[in-house]
Design a protein around this motif. Structure first.
Motif, mmCIF file in Angstrom:
data_model
loop_
_atom_site.group_PDB
_atom_site.id
_atom_site.type_symbol
_atom_site.label_atom_id
_atom_site.label_comp_id
_atom_site.label_asym_id
_atom_site.label_seq_id
_atom_site.Cartn_x
_atom_site.Cartn_y
_atom_site.Cartn_z
ATOM 1 N N LEU A 1 0.833 -1.209 0.000
ATOM 2 C CA LEU A 1 0.000 0.000 0.000
ATOM 3 C C LEU A 1 0.858 1.245 0.000
ATOM 4 C CD1 LEU A 1 -2.978 -0.596 2.460
ATOM 5 C CD2 LEU A 1 -2.942 -0.594 -0.025
ATOM 6 N N SER B 1 1.191 4.094 -2.957
ATOM 7 C CA SER B 1 1.024 5.532 -2.746
ATOM 8 C C SER B 1 2.242 6.308 -3.242
ATOM 9 C CB SER B 1 0.773 5.799 -1.263
ATOM 10 O OG SER B 1 0.772 7.167 -1.014
ATOM 11 N N PHE B 2 3.424 5.815 -2.900
ATOM 12 C CA PHE B 2 4.643 6.493 -3.362
ATOM 13 C C PHE B 2 4.718 6.482 -4.887
ATOM 14 C CE2 PHE B 2 6.474 5.577 0.952
ATOM 15 C CZ PHE B 2 6.688 6.900 1.274
ATOM 16 N N SER C 1 3.097 10.520 -4.311
ATOM 17 C CA SER C 1 2.801 11.220 -3.068
ATOM 18 C C SER C 1 4.024 11.168 -2.160
ATOM 19 C CB SER C 1 1.588 10.624 -2.369
ATOM 20 O OG SER C 1 1.744 9.253 -2.188
ATOM 21 N N ASN C 2 4.152 12.186 -1.321
ATOM 22 C CA ASN C 2 5.300 12.214 -0.414
ATOM 23 C C ASN C 2 4.982 11.414 0.847
ATOM 24 O OD1 ASN C 2 3.798 13.901 1.303
ATOM 25 N ND2 ASN C 2 4.471 15.711 0.177
ATOM 26 N N GLN D 1 1.935 12.648 2.923
ATOM 27 C CA GLN D 1 0.633 12.326 2.311
ATOM 28 C C GLN D 1 0.336 10.841 2.448
ATOM 29 O OE1 GLN D 1 1.828 13.892 -1.477
ATOM 30 N NE2 GLN D 1 0.438 15.635 -1.338
ATOM 31 N N THR D 2 1.365 10.025 2.295
ATOM 32 C CA THR D 2 1.176 8.581 2.409
ATOM 33 C C THR D 2 0.737 8.201 3.825
ATOM 34 O OG1 THR D 2 2.839 8.259 0.721
ATOM 35 C CG2 THR D 2 2.305 6.347 2.055
ATOM 36 N N LYS E 1 -2.912 9.873 4.356
ATOM 37 C CA LYS E 1 -4.038 9.439 3.530
ATOM 38 C C LYS E 1 -4.130 7.932 3.336
ATOM 39 C CE LYS E 1 -5.187 13.506 1.117
ATOM 40 N NZ LYS E 1 -5.789 13.998 -0.104
ATOM 41 N N VAL E 2 -3.037 7.222 3.528
ATOM 42 C CA VAL E 2 -3.102 5.771 3.305
ATOM 43 C C VAL E 2 -2.819 4.977 4.582
ATOM 44 C CG1 VAL E 2 -2.086 3.832 2.054
ATOM 45 C CG2 VAL E 2 -2.530 5.967 0.868
#
Lengths: 316, 297
Positions: free
Chosen positions: B179, B183-184, B188-189, B192-193, B196-197
């Motif tokens: 996951l 995201s990466f 996304s940085n 954010q990961t 948001k994840v």
């Protein structure tokens, strides 16, 4: 014909040594990069190959290189700790084609794929030397914004990895983190799901959890998620290895369709798959790039006996 | 006896030994449950259930004696709520730090340190609160006494932190790396990961951590008793800065002096039963969330 092959050879000769002959190229390589014995063989092969095809019409790299080759890899070496996992790889990836990386497990093909969106950065003992140019820009240069790079070079993984959120939110994730205005997001989601051939199946259940989808649908959702950030290049890391034949076929059809707009690199264990969907193929073995060229040539008339051995199933 | 029957006998006796070990826990729990509720029921033979739950006064010495649970319940709830408000943000941030951001060496120091914090006896924390926190709170807020709900909340927060940190950290670390990579790979940085994840993916584990923390806080006695002032009144507008008395403190303070078999004696069992139901409820919720988390994963 064997254009890619010759292009590759030309492109690093071109950038590194200008007008030099290939033989001296090799010497330069050796002295500069301390290549091991195996690498030498590899280059000899390439050179031979090049000579054989010298009668072919010259590839258009000299004038239209920017357009033709979206990715140029030069003398790439990669170590995991002391393990030399990629050995002096140089290759050019043409735009809007499907390029397949094949080879036995542990040959470095996935590792090489991951150098192109710098996913290897996350591995702490991974060290990389060499250059990768995407749109003539060295992605390993200090000033490269890795997040921006990954936006341009999307990736679909071996096992579908949807986020634990709704189908809609999965696709909207990328645009949202990149600050796309809220108004545009529904359009992007629809467009991306259509692009991934998933829209018809999910349009009435966008709010459902992504985990409610089947494995093949989840993988297409991951493709849609990648499309949503509008990349130029999409890396597929064995995208069908966990899927049944029908889902695999859908993904393959999708990849063939996607190459009109995207440059696609796919790592696959499945040689039939590489033969079916790719325009170009590169064969890796023990961290070396053994042979590369048009898929038809690699499969029908491999120049290196190791390639032939792998393709005909003698090992791998 | 043949060799084989000896072996069978050994096997069987070992089995029953383990069975006895396992069943003992359940039996003890059952016994406590029966004892507690039987004694609590005695109370309601003489005292109105409604008056118990709606009464705003806890006055065992008065005549007639008043046993309203509300001031004690208010005390427990306020102190616990304060502890949660303090401990949850710190706990979750620490857990994220340990699981995601800290290097292996830093994490290697932090994780045992958190476990060590859990090992501090509550009376020691209470003593620390009484000697260090109480005077400071008194002077900072200009109060007549520093023994307030806030002081209790701070001490309880310290006690709930190890639970919240280690359970959340487990949940965050168990988020599949696929996951994170997904995201990466979308550009996304790290922040954010995480935001948001990773946190949404581990939210049920984190909720379980918070609820277990609440469970720990609500049942705590000693430290709270030492720093909250133990005034059995429903706090007014000064809420966290007033003296409060929790259910646990009430039982601990009064059980020693009460005559066996009196209404007051049974009243203490009644509030004990209420506390028991609350902690069981909290633990069941935590278990349910944890199970849901496992099913999702």
């Amino acid at each position: 014909m064997n254009a890619t092959k010759s292009e590759n050879a030309f492109s690093f000769a071109d950038t590194l040594n200008g007008e030099n002959e290939f033989d001296s190229d090799e010497d330069d390589f050796e002295s500069e990069n301390e290549i091991e014995f195996e690498n030498e063989i590899e280059f000899e092969n390439e050179t031979e190959f090049e000579n054989e095809n010298s009668g072919e019409p010259a590839p258009s790299f000299s004038t239209g290189k920017v357009k033709k080759k979206i990715i140029e890899v030069k003398d790439l070496d990669l170590w995991y700790g002391n393990n030399h996992a990629l050995k002096n790889i140089s290759i050019g990836i043409p735009k809007n084609k499907v390029f397949a990386f094949i080879g036995p497990s542990g040959c470095g093909k996935s590792t090489f794929l991951r150098t192109m969106n710098r996913m290897n950065d996350m591995i702490s003992n991974c060290r990389i030397e060499g250059e990768i140019y995407i749109d003539n820009e060295n992605i390993y240069a200090k000033e490269t914004d890795v997040n921006d790079l990954r936006k341009r070079v999307g990736m679909v993984f071996q096992k579908a990895n949807p986020f634990p959120m709704s189908i809609y939110d999965n696709v909207a994730y990328g645009p949202r983190i990149h600050g796309v205005s809220k108004k545009k997001i529904p359009g992007i989601v629809e467009e991306s799901l259509k692009g991934a051939a998933l829209w018809k199946e999910v349009k009435d259940r966008l709010k459902d959890s992504a985990f409610s989808l089947s494995g093949g649908q989840q993988q297409r959702l991951c493709i849609a998620r990648t499309l949503a950030v509008k990349p130029e290049i999409i890396l597929f890391d064995e995208p069908c290895s966990a899927l049944d034949p029908i889902s695999t076929r859908k993904i393959e059809e999708l990849i063939t369709k996607l190459k009109k707009e995207y440059t696609i690199i796919i790592v696959t264990h499945n040689m039939q798959q590489a033969a079916r969907i790719s325009d170009y193929t590169a064969f890796f073995l023990s961290g070396e790039l053994v042979e590369t060229g048009k898929t038809v040539h690699i499969f029908e008339n491999p120049q290196d006996e190791r390639t032939e051995g792998y393709i005909t199933g003698r090992f791998g | 006896m043949s060799k084989r029957s000896i072996r069978d006998f050994k096997e069987k006796s070992m089995k029953s030994l383990f069975f006895i070990g396992g069943i003992t826990t359940i039996l003890v729990l059952l016994l406590i449950f029966v004892f507690l509720f039987a004694e609590a029921l005695n109370f309601f033979k003489t005292y109105s259930l409604i008056e118990f739950f709606t009464g705003t006064q806890w006055m065992p010495g008065a005549s007639p004696e008043r046993f309203g649970i509300l001031p004690l319940l208010a005390g427990s709830v306020i102190v616990t709520a304060g502890a949660i408000i303090i401990a949850v943000p710190i706990g979750i941030l620490s857990a994220i730090y340990i699981a995601e951001l800290a290097g292996p060496r830093t994490a290697g120091i932090l994780k045992p340190a958190v476990e060590l914090l859990a090992g501090i006896p509550s009376v020691v924390l209470g003593f620390f609160g009484l000697v260090i926190l109480v005077p400071h709170i008194q002077s900072i807020f200009n109060l007549t006494t520093g023994q307030t709900a806030l002081t209790g909340s701070i001490i309880l927060a310290i006690m709930a932190l190890p639970t919240i940190i280690s359970v959340s950290e487990d949940a965050i670390s168990s988020v599949p790396s696929a996951l994170k990579q997904g995201s990466f790979a979308l550009g996304s940085n790290h922040w954010q990961t995480i935001y948001k994840v990773i946190v949404p993916a581990s939210i049920s584990g984190i909720s379980a951590a918070i609820i277990l923390g609440i469970g720990r806080a609500i049942g705590e006695t000693m430290a709270v008793m030492m720093v909250t002032g133990n005034m059995a009144i429903i706090p007014g507008s000064d809420l966290f800065l007033s003296s409060v008395r929790t259910i646990t403190a009430t039982i601990a303070l009064e059980m020693g002096e009460v005559a066996r078999g009196t209404e007051h004696y049974f009243a203490l069992f009644a509030i004990g039963a209420v506390l028991f139901v609350m902690t069981i409820g909290v633990n069941l919720i935590a278990e349910a969330i944890k199970r849901k988390h496992r099913l999702e994963a």
